[in-house]
Design an enzyme around this catalytic site. Structure first.
Site, PDB file in Angstrom:
ATOM      1  N   HIS A  60     -10.578   1.903  -1.353  1.00 24.83           N
ATOM      2  CA  HIS A  60      -9.922   3.156  -0.959  1.00 24.83           C
ATOM      3  C   HIS A  60     -10.722   4.355  -1.443  1.00 24.83           C
ATOM      4  O   HIS A  60     -10.827   4.601  -2.632  1.00 24.83           O
ATOM      5  CB  HIS A  60      -8.494   3.219  -1.510  1.00 24.83           C
ATOM      6  CG  HIS A  60      -7.563   4.013  -0.634  1.00 24.83           C
ATOM      7  ND1 HIS A  60      -7.825   5.303  -0.238  1.00 24.83           N
ATOM      8  CD2 HIS A  60      -6.387   3.672  -0.059  1.00 24.83           C
ATOM      9  CE1 HIS A  60      -6.841   5.724   0.536  1.00 24.83           C
ATOM     10  NE2 HIS A  60      -5.963   4.763   0.672  1.00 24.83           N
TER      11      HIS A  60
ATOM     12  N   GLU B 145       1.653   2.619   3.734  1.00 24.12           N
ATOM     13  CA  GLU B 145       0.921   3.767   3.184  1.00 24.12           C
ATOM     14  C   GLU B 145       1.843   4.968   2.973  1.00 24.12           C
ATOM     15  O   GLU B 145       1.374   6.086   2.819  1.00 24.12           O
ATOM     16  CB  GLU B 145      -0.247   4.144   4.124  1.00 24.12           C
ATOM     17  CG  GLU B 145      -1.372   4.939   3.499  1.00 24.12           C
ATOM     18  CD  GLU B 145      -2.351   5.492   4.543  1.00 24.12           C
ATOM     19  OE1 GLU B 145      -2.175   5.211   5.728  1.00 24.12           O
ATOM     20  OE2 GLU B 145      -3.281   6.211   4.156  1.00 24.12           O
TER      21      GLU B 145
ATOM     22  N   ALA C  20      -4.312   8.775  -3.463  1.00 21.44           N
ATOM     23  CA  ALA C  20      -5.732   8.451  -3.264  1.00 21.44           C
ATOM     24  C   ALA C  20      -6.583   9.704  -3.088  1.00 21.44           C
ATOM     25  O   ALA C  20      -7.667   9.825  -3.674  1.00 21.44           O
ATOM     26  CB  ALA C  20      -5.887   7.524  -2.065  1.00 21.44           C
ATOM     27  N   SER C  21      -6.122  10.646  -2.289  1.00 22.50           N
ATOM     28  CA  SER C  21      -6.962  11.822  -2.031  1.00 22.50           C
ATOM     29  C   SER C  21      -7.127  12.676  -3.283  1.00 22.50           C
ATOM     30  O   SER C  21      -8.077  13.456  -3.390  1.00 22.50           O
ATOM     31  CB  SER C  21      -6.362  12.661  -0.902  1.00 22.50           C
ATOM     32  OG  SER C  21      -5.078  13.126  -1.267  1.00 22.50           O
TER      33      SER C  21
ATOM     34  N   HIS D  64       0.837  -1.208   0.000  1.00 30.20           N
ATOM     35  CA  HIS D  64       0.000   0.000   0.000  1.00 30.20           C
ATOM     36  C   HIS D  64       0.867   1.251   0.000  1.00 30.20           C
ATOM     37  O   HIS D  64       1.192   1.803   1.057  1.00 30.20           O
ATOM     38  CB  HIS D  64      -0.929  -0.026   1.221  1.00 30.20           C
ATOM     39  CG  HIS D  64      -1.905   1.116   1.299  1.00 30.20           C
ATOM     40  ND1 HIS D  64      -2.740   1.293   2.378  1.00 30.20           N
ATOM     41  CD2 HIS D  64      -2.189   2.127   0.454  1.00 30.20           C
ATOM     42  CE1 HIS D  64      -3.488   2.371   2.193  1.00 30.20           C
ATOM     43  NE2 HIS D  64      -3.166   2.898   1.038  1.00 30.20           N
TER      44      HIS D  64
END
Lengths: 336, 336
Positions: A177, A283, A71-72, A6
């Site tokens: 996600h 992450e 992701a954001s 990740h």
């Protein structure tokens, strides 16, 4: 081998973020010209990961990172399907440049062109493109394109089935996600991400998705949200709702990562869930980037926690390598 | 003394639920007559708790329960303020009958008449009525009247300040507690409740509410949602966002309950958060009502977990009694 399942490309070259700015500007003002991505050189792409993710991976003793776009920044709440398609392609192509430059250290995972209430067709097409043309090994699926208002159907709904059929055919797992939160009530990194993990696990508990798709596999990140901490609650709810026990109902298909940033949390995760369903991950560079003053080490150096807890080599190897190769068979094929 | 700080009247007499049905029917069809609550006899009210909450409290060695109306039935998503006012009054008056019949075993906590986007004035009035006229010792505040769509301002927003001013004046704490989920994406008991706990903690981390209201106190139920499991993430986010360390910023004002339905979870909670900020609770009869086949005991018999973990008497007394008397001073006054 130490596989981090990740990681996000949170440090892209400036040309990439400039393109996004121009794309959003044109969304607001259609008279603007269609933006064109300025080509970042190989050196620029190399430097973006060598000074960040790859550096940290090496410093912390990792070998390979399963790598996806930030992701954001997916921003699936924007309603225009063409914007979503172009942005997903652009982000995935950039990740592919990293995996091509560092094939021993990075394997790609796709961003999908999702929109609130949009058709799933575009997502299926981009999944197929990234796996067959770019060699990606997995996909990120956003269960809430609305960004915190939770207007999408549960992930057990047939809305998602065309995507699952393609995942099964291609033999790739999905990480669940979400992207940026659009409500000030739920902070993106401190609430929305964790809440999504918890909500989707509960959706799976309520449904029978793996009865229909027995080989479908989901990785629920951030240590499974609240789920392992509340494992008794979920076991009890399964009983109360007349669903099968979690172990037989879900745990052949659902996996949690180790993105939990203190040792007591990782210990609970491994104790309660067991080493067969947990995949190592950090992450990084993700939500938390600082040093924990109580330990003197980075919060997200999760390998230290796992090392301290799993002293038995076979258990450690399962979490660091074997489970990832099992859940991501295209990664295993790529490495062999 | 063993105080359970989180119980709901989930087993009310039939007249109560009949009234609600009639109220909702009239909402849909204003030509229907205004419903009138049929009076339940003292025996009916007595039986409703004696066969349920009070029986279990006694069987499990508890003494007193801090008791509020059924949370999922608050249904704050309905937009009519008059319906919300009448329903909150009706629910609170019923809880008051229990606390009057069993003053040694139950102390009341209020349901507020909240609506999506509604004024906070009605909530303040009902809080004042329940504390001054009914002798209640606390209040449940719903951070998301929309029921899962998260349209309300964060709990640090000045929208809530009139309520906090009344809470400070009356010296009562609030439990953060949402009601039923209105989205199939978030199961009420298995996702929405836990997500709300996590979201509000993060709102408090982002803000400076206790700088403005230094004596305001919140109990975040369900073991604090995902927060203790992800304590490193929240400590790291505080650092990244330039907020003070959690211990000094929030932990003089924020408390978690023990509604975590397996021993490893309660152990993590007490280990990570410490015994000064944890209040014993079971949430019974709440989300999970069955027997854990791995232990042979009820999932929600949380006293067993705390007993097994806190063998030092002073620590156990803090969690079972002392913290509750400190957080709910009107309970202490009521008992002395």
């Amino acid at each position: 081998m130490i596989i981090d399942c990740h990681g996000h490309f949170t440090t892209p070259p400036a040309t990439h973020t400039d393109f996004r700015k121009a794309q959003l500007a044109r969304s607001a003002d259609p008279d603007l010209p269609e933006p064109v991505l300025a080509h970042a050189s190989d050196d620029e792409v190399r430097e973006a990961v060598e000074t960040n993710q790859l550096r940290l991976l090496r410093e912390r003793g990792g070998d390979l990172m399963i790598f996806s776009p930030q992701a954001s920044a997916m921003e699936h709440h924007l309603p225009d399907p063409e914007v979503a398609r172009t942005w997903a392609r652009t982000c995935n192509d950039l990740v592919a440049r990293v995996t091509d430059l560092f094939p021993a250290h990075f394997a790609g995972v796709a961003q999908l062109p999702q929109t609130p209430g949009g058709e799933i067709t575009d997502a299926v097409a981009e999944l197929r493109r990234t796996v067959s043309e770019l060699g990606f090994v997995g996909v990120n699926v956003n269960p809430d394109p609305s960004g915190g208002h939770w207007t999408a159907p549960p992930m057990t709904d047939e809305y998602w089935f065309p995507l699952y059929e393609a995942m099964v055919e291609l033999d790739v797992p999905a990480m669940i996600h979400v992207s940026a939160s659009c409500t000030p009530a739920a902070h993106t990194l401190g609430a929305h991400y964790l809440n999504a993990d918890t909500s989707v696990f509960m959706q799976l508990l309520q449904g029978d998705l793996f009865g229909r798709f027995p080989t479908l596999r989901f990785v629920i990140p951030h240590g499974g949200g609240a789920v392992p901490y509340h494992w008794g609650r979920f076991r009890g709810l399964a009983d109360r709702l007349g669903r099968p026990p979690l172990a037989e109902h879900l745990m052949a298909n659902v996996f949690f990562d180790t993105c939990v940033y203190h040792e007591p949390g990782v210990r609970l995760l491994l104790d309660v869930i067991g080493t067969d369903n947990v995949l190592f991950a950090s992450e990084m560079l993700g939500a938390v980037r600082g040093v924990d003053p109580t330990t003197g080490h980075y919060f997200d150096d999760t390998k230290r926690y796992v090392d301290a807890i799993l002293t038995e080599p076979a258990a450690a190897q399962a979490v660091f390598e074997r489970n990832a190769l099992r859940v991501y068979p295209r990664l295993a094929a790529r490495l062999s």
